[in-house]
Design an enzyme around this catalytic site. Structure first.
Site, PDB file in Angstrom:
ATOM      1  N   SER A  11       0.819  -1.170  -0.014  1.00 22.23           N
ATOM      2  CA  SER A  11      -0.090  -0.169   0.053  1.00 22.23           C
ATOM      3  C   SER A  11       0.851   1.260   0.000  1.00 22.23           C
ATOM      4  O   SER A  11       1.592   1.532   0.946  1.00 22.23           O
ATOM      5  CB  SER A  11      -0.931   0.091   1.101  1.00 22.23           C
ATOM      6  OG  SER A  11      -1.398   1.395   1.384  1.00 22.23           O
ATOM      7  N   HIS A  36      -1.550  -1.464  -4.256  1.00 25.42           N
ATOM      8  CA  HIS A  36      -2.691  -1.008  -3.569  1.00 25.42           C
ATOM      9  C   HIS A  36      -2.643   0.734  -3.294  1.00 25.42           C
ATOM     10  O   HIS A  36      -1.690   1.158  -2.838  1.00 25.42           O
ATOM     11  CB  HIS A  36      -2.738  -1.804  -2.216  1.00 25.42           C
ATOM     12  CG  HIS A  36      -4.059  -1.589  -1.619  1.00 25.42           C
ATOM     13  ND1 HIS A  36      -5.243  -2.250  -1.765  1.00 25.42           N
ATOM     14  CD2 HIS A  36      -4.322  -0.740  -0.503  1.00 25.42           C
ATOM     15  CE1 HIS A  36      -6.119  -1.917  -0.848  1.00 25.42           C
ATOM     16  NE2 HIS A  36      -5.563  -0.965  -0.159  1.00 25.42           N
ATOM     17  N   ASP A  38      -4.763   3.599  -1.807  1.00 27.83           N
ATOM     18  CA  ASP A  38      -5.798   4.038  -0.732  1.00 27.83           C
ATOM     19  C   ASP A  38      -6.440   5.295  -1.309  1.00 27.83           C
ATOM     20  O   ASP A  38      -5.693   6.297  -1.010  1.00 27.83           O
ATOM     21  CB  ASP A  38      -5.351   3.929   0.557  1.00 27.83           C
ATOM     22  CG  ASP A  38      -4.945   2.315   1.110  1.00 27.83           C
ATOM     23  OD1 ASP A  38      -6.065   1.872   0.931  1.00 27.83           O
ATOM     24  OD2 ASP A  38      -3.806   2.186   1.249  1.00 27.83           O
ATOM     25  N   MET A  40      -9.033   8.270  -0.386  1.00 26.42           N
ATOM     26  CA  MET A  40      -9.746   8.649   0.897  1.00 26.42           C
ATOM     27  C   MET A  40     -10.499  10.072   0.658  1.00 26.42           C
ATOM     28  O   MET A  40      -9.792  10.798   0.048  1.00 26.42           O
ATOM     29  CB  MET A  40      -9.009   8.661   2.180  1.00 26.42           C
ATOM     30  CG  MET A  40      -8.356   7.289   2.402  1.00 26.42           C
ATOM     31  SD  MET A  40      -7.475   7.098   4.088  1.00 26.42           S
ATOM     32  CE  MET A  40      -6.555   5.822   3.899  1.00 26.42           C
ATOM     33  N   HIS A  69      -8.383   1.079  -3.649  1.00 25.57           N
ATOM     34  CA  HIS A  69      -9.475   0.783  -2.739  1.00 25.57           C
ATOM     35  C   HIS A  69     -10.224   2.003  -2.371  1.00 25.57           C
ATOM     36  O   HIS A  69      -9.419   2.921  -1.969  1.00 25.57           O
ATOM     37  CB  HIS A  69      -8.600   0.330  -1.412  1.00 25.57           C
ATOM     38  CG  HIS A  69      -9.245   0.082  -0.278  1.00 25.57           C
ATOM     39  ND1 HIS A  69      -8.640   0.093   1.094  1.00 25.57           N
ATOM     40  CD2 HIS A  69     -10.441   0.064   0.297  1.00 25.57           C
ATOM     41  CE1 HIS A  69      -9.634  -0.055   2.142  1.00 25.57           C
ATOM     42  NE2 HIS A  69     -10.543   0.154   1.399  1.00 25.57           N
ATOM     43  N   MET A  71     -12.075   4.327  -0.539  1.00 29.71           N
ATOM     44  CA  MET A  71     -12.728   4.688   1.021  1.00 29.71           C
ATOM     45  C   MET A  71     -13.480   6.037   0.839  1.00 29.71           C
ATOM     46  O   MET A  71     -13.031   7.011   1.240  1.00 29.71           O
ATOM     47  CB  MET A  71     -11.810   4.745   2.068  1.00 29.71           C
ATOM     48  CG  MET A  71     -11.239   3.353   2.289  1.00 29.71           C
ATOM     49  SD  MET A  71      -9.545   3.219   3.131  1.00 29.71           S
ATOM     50  CE  MET A  71      -8.654   3.302   1.746  1.00 29.71           C
ATOM     51  N   MET A 140     -11.468  -5.717   5.819  1.00 30.56           N
ATOM     52  CA  MET A 140     -10.425  -4.848   6.798  1.00 30.56           C
ATOM     53  C   MET A 140     -10.122  -5.383   7.995  1.00 30.56           C
ATOM     54  O   MET A 140     -11.222  -5.849   8.584  1.00 30.56           O
ATOM     55  CB  MET A 140     -11.379  -3.558   6.689  1.00 30.56           C
ATOM     56  CG  MET A 140     -11.261  -2.570   5.617  1.00 30.56           C
ATOM     57  SD  MET A 140     -10.096  -2.358   4.667  1.00 30.56           S
ATOM     58  CE  MET A 140      -8.957  -1.493   5.679  1.00 30.56           C
ATOM     59  N   ASP A 178      -6.526  -6.358   4.474  1.00 36.85           N
ATOM     60  CA  ASP A 178      -6.031  -4.853   4.530  1.00 36.85           C
ATOM     61  C   ASP A 178      -5.861  -4.407   5.907  1.00 36.85           C
ATOM     62  O   ASP A 178      -6.981  -4.346   6.451  1.00 36.85           O
ATOM     63  CB  ASP A 178      -6.691  -4.204   3.473  1.00 36.85           C
ATOM     64  CG  ASP A 178      -6.074  -2.835   3.281  1.00 36.85           C
ATOM     65  OD1 ASP A 178      -4.994  -2.456   4.035  1.00 36.85           O
ATOM     66  OD2 ASP A 178      -6.730  -1.890   2.905  1.00 36.85           O
TER      67      ASP A 178
END
Ligand code: DX5
Ligand code: ZN
Length: 224
Positions: A11, A36, A38, A40, A69, A71, A140, A178
């Protein structure tokens, strides 16, 4: 459960963004197969990170499979755009999307693998209907929002139950995990049935990220 493909997915949240290209090359040399990312929004989770332009730049710079991913609230508004930006895997949280079936279908029709993500307090039963439409489920093992958090140990049992559910329904859904994964717990999550292992701080917080990836891979060799 031998003969499986285990993917280590660093990540970049914990990477040095001023040297992102070099950090990505290092984990690739170590044997990482997936990257990966992330995403957000400061709304679904209490933090802000990167978005479409960063995915686009990385996609030009690496051959690793990019796993976005999301979020974010209302992920259905953006999921396809992440595929267009170069992500080959895009996952959305079941907690964030009342139209999960439609969003998963849109990711697939745009040409990527579609993932459904569940938070630590979300039950695997909430996936009951969505499961056949997801290529993978991301469990998660910390509350999303930050790297470097402590692994929630009940996640191992959750992965085991999810694996049973997938097998009982004769699906080939893969399980990704994760949060808080390191050399201490990676063997346990793989033994429970996880196959895509996201690792942030235990790779990019290490003195030698390339060696850290190699060490994590070696810890899973008995299942491959
Ligand atoms: C947490 C993110 C994770 C995070 C993992 O919200 O989804 O991908 O970067 O980092 P570690 O491995 O440090 O828990
Ligand atoms: Zn993540």
């Amino acid at each position: 459960m031998n003969g499986r493909t285990i993917d280590i997915a660093p990540s970049i949240l914990s990477a040095d963004f001023s040297r992102l290209g070099e950090e990505i090359e290092a984990v690739e040399r170590g044997g990482a197969t997936i990257l990966h990312v992330d995403v957000m929004d400061g709304h679904f989770v209490p933090n802000l990170t990167v978005g479409l332009p960063v995915v686009k730049s990385i996609a030009h710079a690496t051959k690793l499979t990019i796993d976005a991913h999301l979020m974010i609230s209302e992920p259905g508004r953006y999921a396809e755009q992440f595929v267009e930006a170069g992500a080959k895997m895009v996952s959305v949280h079941v907690e964030a999307d009342p139209h999960l079936h439609r969003t998963l279908a849109s990711i697939k029709s745009a040409g990527a693998l579609a993932g459904a993500v569940i938070n630590p307090a979300t039950s695997i039963e909430s996936l009951e209907e969505a499961l056949p439409f997801a290529d993978y489920v991301l469990v998660m093992s910390v509350n999303p929002g930050f790297g470097g958090q402590r692994f929630i140990s009940t996640s191992i049992e959750k992965v085991r139950r999810l694996r049973e559910l997938i097998e009982s329904r004769k699906l080939d859904t893969r399980i990704e995990i994760d949060g808080g994964i390191d050399l201490e717990n990676i063997a346990a999550v793989v033994a429970a049935g996880a196959e895509i292992i996201v690792v942030g701080s235990a790779i990019f917080g290490a003195a030698d990220p390339e060696a850290a990836v190699r060490g994590l891979r070696e810890a899973t060799v008995q299942w491959v």
